[in-house]
Each structure stands twice: as structure tokens, then as C-alpha cells.
Design an enzyme around this catalytic site. Sequence first.
Site, short mmCIF file in Angstrom:
data_model
loop_
_atom_site.label_atom_id
_atom_site.label_comp_id
_atom_site.label_asym_id
_atom_site.label_seq_id
_atom_site.Cartn_x
_atom_site.Cartn_y
_atom_site.Cartn_z
CB SER A 1 7.76 -0.34 -5.33
OG SER A 1 6.35 -0.55 -5.88
CE1 TYR B 1 5.83 -1.96 -0.41
CE2 TYR B 1 5.14 -1.04 -2.55
CZ TYR B 1 5.84 -2.06 -1.94
OH TYR B 1 6.82 -2.65 -2.26
#
Length: 260
Positions: A142, A155
Amino acid sequence: MDLGMQDKAVLITGGVQGIGLEVARELAHAGARLMLADVNVSAGQAAVAELGARTQVSFVEVDLTQPQSVQAMVEATMKTYGRIDGFVNCAAILDDKTFEESSPADWKRMLDVCLLGPMYCLHALLPIMKTQQSGRIVCFSSDSARGGQARLSYYAAAKAGVTALIKSIAQEMGPSGITANIVSPGATNTPLRMKREEAMRAQMGEEKYQRRVQTVQKMYPLRRIGEPGDIAPMVAFLLSDRAAWMTGQVVSINGGFTMV
């Protein structure tokens, strides 16, 4: 462009919704044989019903937090296809908390799915690809892992770990004809993101939420949030022989949000 994916066997975790399902559609169109793996059985059955008219496709239930379940997934793929030419890790979870609000239980859940899950998969897969002297690995990271992002701290940390893992594996496995690359999307309209957005809308109220949407879109030079169909073609390319000399790379697909 012919990617040479005809009859290639590809295992996709998280392959029954969002980006994973769109990747499966792209690969089915290219003629690959698919094993879709997910914890969501009903969505898996629906995906098989949709894609079965185009290509050979199977589904296996898997819990990526359990090494035994991952091993069973790999064995089921080998039993079905006799080889594994490509692996795509799309499975993920998402939270919406500041680091201060989060707990060790939140961190563990995130790391179990988003970092240890891919590690279990690759540890089971690599001996097979090494024996084959070929293989294509694509794992999702990401852009939050590259630049950080508020309310996505752990995350982002898990995804940064995936990036480091894949780069290291690319160095180790290159002599065996195995490539390993990262796809790093910006904000993409997946079920995970939409669930997070709906929670924000309920918390903020419609007017404030719509102002936030406009602000976020202005941060993207292309003035929109991504769709799964924006991501899938790059994954298919990285799995193909067209990308045979590309390994250990991070490919951002993000509408220009970050330019690293």
C-alpha cells in the site's frame, strides 16, 4: 497484448471480491487456470460460478492466519493443477483507528493476516516454484506503507513488512527463475474501503463527509479514487513472461497521489 498466460495455474488469495476478483477476471480473460482462496465461502462459490464459463477455476477455503490451512490450500492447488505458475496475495483487512486508540490485539490481528499470512503462503509455495525453476509472485502492499498514513499506522507497518519480505525473496529466488514484485495501490474502491467510508459517513454526517470526499479527490492529480479495474492489468502483466526481467520492484498505481 498476448500475455502468454494460457493454461498457467495461478493461486489468488483474497480472490473472491474487490481487487482480487478483478485480477481473477483479468487472468480468466487471458486463459489462466485459477485457484481462488478466501475465508468467504459464499463469495468464493459466486466467483467460481461467474468465471467458470471462461476458464478452469476452483475455490478453496483458507484461513491465512493458520499455517495448516495455508498448507492445505497449496496442496489443493497442486492436486487440481499439478503446478503453481503464479501467486497473487490480495487478502487483507483494514482498521480505522489512530495508533493511540489501537490495542495490541488490533496489531496482532493485522500482522497475522497482512504480514504473517503472506509469509505462510510463500514458505509453502517457494519449494514448489523452486522445483519448477519458474514462478511469478505478486503481493499487495500500500502507498500508506511508503509514506505513512494517519489512522492506518499498523496496517501501513504490516504492508511495509510485506514490501521488505518480497524484495528479499526476489534476491534469494532469482537464480531459480522466480520473480517477486509488489503492487502498491492508492485508495481504491474495494469492499474494505467502502465499509470504512460508510463508517466515516455515519460518524461525520453527510455534509461534512461530502466535503471530505472532495478534499481527498483533490489530492489525486487524476481527481478520482481508483477502481479494482485500474489495478488488475498490472498484476496480470507482472505474472506474465512479458515481465520476465522484472523482480523486486514496487509498482505504485495511485492516480498520482504519491510519486516516489
